[in-house]
Motif scaffolding. Structure first.
Motif, short mmCIF file in Angstrom:
data_model
loop_
_atom_site.label_atom_id
_atom_site.label_comp_id
_atom_site.label_asym_id
_atom_site.label_seq_id
_atom_site.Cartn_x
_atom_site.Cartn_y
_atom_site.Cartn_z
N LEU A 1 0.86 6.93 -5.97
CA LEU A 1 2.09 7.24 -6.71
C LEU A 1 2.17 8.73 -7.07
N ALA A 2 1.01 9.32 -7.37
CA ALA A 2 0.98 10.72 -7.82
C ALA A 2 0.84 11.71 -6.65
N ASN A 3 0.94 11.19 -5.42
CA ASN A 3 0.83 12.05 -4.23
C ASN A 3 -0.50 12.79 -4.14
N ARG A 4 -1.56 12.13 -4.62
CA ARG A 4 -2.90 12.71 -4.49
C ARG A 4 -3.59 12.11 -3.27
N PRO A 5 -4.67 12.75 -2.77
CA PRO A 5 -5.42 12.15 -1.66
C PRO A 5 -5.92 10.76 -2.05
N TYR A 6 -5.95 9.84 -1.09
CA TYR A 6 -6.39 8.48 -1.41
C TYR A 6 -7.24 7.91 -0.29
N THR A 7 -7.96 6.86 -0.62
CA THR A 7 -8.89 6.21 0.31
C THR A 7 -8.51 4.75 0.44
N GLU A 8 -9.41 3.98 1.09
CA GLU A 8 -9.18 2.54 1.23
C GLU A 8 -9.14 1.83 -0.13
N LYS A 9 -9.62 2.49 -1.19
CA LYS A 9 -9.58 1.88 -2.52
C LYS A 9 -8.15 1.73 -3.05
N ALA A 10 -7.18 2.39 -2.41
CA ALA A 10 -5.77 2.16 -2.77
C ALA A 10 -5.37 0.72 -2.44
N ASP A 11 -5.90 0.19 -1.32
CA ASP A 11 -5.65 -1.22 -0.98
C ASP A 11 -6.28 -2.16 -2.01
N VAL A 12 -7.44 -1.76 -2.54
CA VAL A 12 -8.13 -2.59 -3.54
C VAL A 12 -7.29 -2.69 -4.81
N PHE A 13 -6.65 -1.59 -5.20
CA PHE A 13 -5.75 -1.62 -6.36
C PHE A 13 -4.64 -2.66 -6.13
N SER A 14 -4.02 -2.62 -4.95
CA SER A 14 -2.96 -3.58 -4.62
C SER A 14 -3.49 -5.01 -4.71
N PHE A 15 -4.73 -5.21 -4.29
CA PHE A 15 -5.36 -6.53 -4.36
C PHE A 15 -5.50 -6.98 -5.81
N GLY A 16 -5.82 -6.05 -6.71
CA GLY A 16 -5.92 -6.39 -8.13
C GLY A 16 -4.60 -6.92 -8.67
N ILE A 17 -3.49 -6.29 -8.25
CA ILE A 17 -2.16 -6.74 -8.67
C ILE A 17 -1.88 -8.12 -8.07
N LEU A 18 -2.30 -8.34 -6.82
CA LEU A 18 -2.12 -9.64 -6.17
C LEU A 18 -2.91 -10.74 -6.87
N LEU A 19 -4.12 -10.42 -7.33
CA LEU A 19 -4.91 -11.40 -8.09
C LEU A 19 -4.13 -11.83 -9.32
N TRP A 20 -3.54 -10.86 -10.01
CA TRP A 20 -2.74 -11.18 -11.21
C TRP A 20 -1.56 -12.07 -10.83
#
Length: 270
Positions: A182-201
């Motif tokens: 969201l903040a236009n910073r460099p990102y890794t595969e852990k961005a997908d993990v964040f999405s997974f956290g929202i999916l768990l919810w």
């Protein structure tokens, strides 16, 4: 694309429309005697370079991956104007459909199985150096046994370095997007993990994340105030802990999908 996957347009028989997206319509159909899903690109999208690039990206990824928790690629028509992607047809449709449209009862055993299956599919993708970048309930398909299959690879990209991927910011869907994206910073595969956290919810709450908030409002709050959806009271404590780990503000503190899978498998199955 491997020529073996090229499908002539006349070889596909179209049935009912089962979905639509930003640049295509999905039909149920038949190809070579098999029930399939056909994503046909809108004619007006053919003149849009970004839409065509997304189509080409999805074909390239799907034709190169094979895993029980990733939708099976059957073939594609890559000759304009009939741009189509053909995959296996999954009876229950998307996770979004099951949770929010049909609202059928889904037990803890099935939900836990979906979470573990999603982790396995994403572990495979990440092991191939691929970031999905748009994990959400409408991009996950379910068969009759609730086996989850990751789909929609139009935004998937290869990680260019083990530490950071200097790729497009704000890529995906705001409600599932990691703060660094969201903040236009460099990102890794852990961005997908964040999405997974929202999916768990979403699987536990059976509600849409941040419902009622404008996407930009969500983005600003996630980045600036660490906003997350409120964890339901009936959420099992180990799952709540995993959820919070997956959506940590600092991506370095999030688990890998392999670690998340182990945590889920350690939880009771009922």
């Amino acid at each position: 694309m491997n020529a073996a996957f090229e499908i002539p347009p006349h070889a596909v028989r179209f049935g009912a429309q089962v979905g639509s997206g930003g640049f295509g319509v999905v039909f149920k159909g038949v190809y070579a005697g098999e029930m399939v899903a056909i994503k046909k690109i809108h004619s007006h999208a053919l003149g849009n370079a970004a839409s065509v690039a997304e189509f080409q990206s999805e074909v390239a990824v799907l034709s190169a991956v094979r895993h029980p928790n990733i939708v099976r690629f059957v073939g594609a028509c890559t000759m304009p104007p009939a741009l189509m992607i053909v995959t296996e047809f999954l009876e229950k449709g998307t996770l979004f459909d099951v949770l929010h449209v049909s609202k059928e009862p889904v037990g803890w055993r099935e939900r836990r199985g979906m979470m573990v299956g999603l982790c396995d599919g994403m572990t495979y993708l990440h092991s191939r150096g691929l970031l999905h970048r748009d994990l959400k309930s409408s991009n996950l398909l379910l068969d009759k046994d609730y086996t989850v299959k990751v789909a929609d690879f139009g935004l998937t990209r290869i990680v260019s370095s083990p530490t950071a991927a200097p790729m497009t910011g704000q890529c995906g869907t705001f409600q599932y997007m990691a703060p660094e994206v969201l903040a236009n910073r460099p990102y890794t595969e852990k961005a997908d993990v964040f999405s997974f956290g929202i999916l768990l919810w979403e699987l536990v709450a059976r509600k849409l994340p941040f419902f009622g908030m404008a996407p930009m409002q969500v983005g600003l709050a996630v980045v600036n105030t660490g906003l997350r959806p409120p964890i339901p009271r009936d959420c099992p404590r180990p799952l709540a802990i995993l959820m919070r780990r997956c959506w940590e503000q600092d991506f370095r503190h999030r688990p890998s999908f392999k670690e998340a899978s182990k945590a889920l498998e350690a939880m009771p199955s009922h």
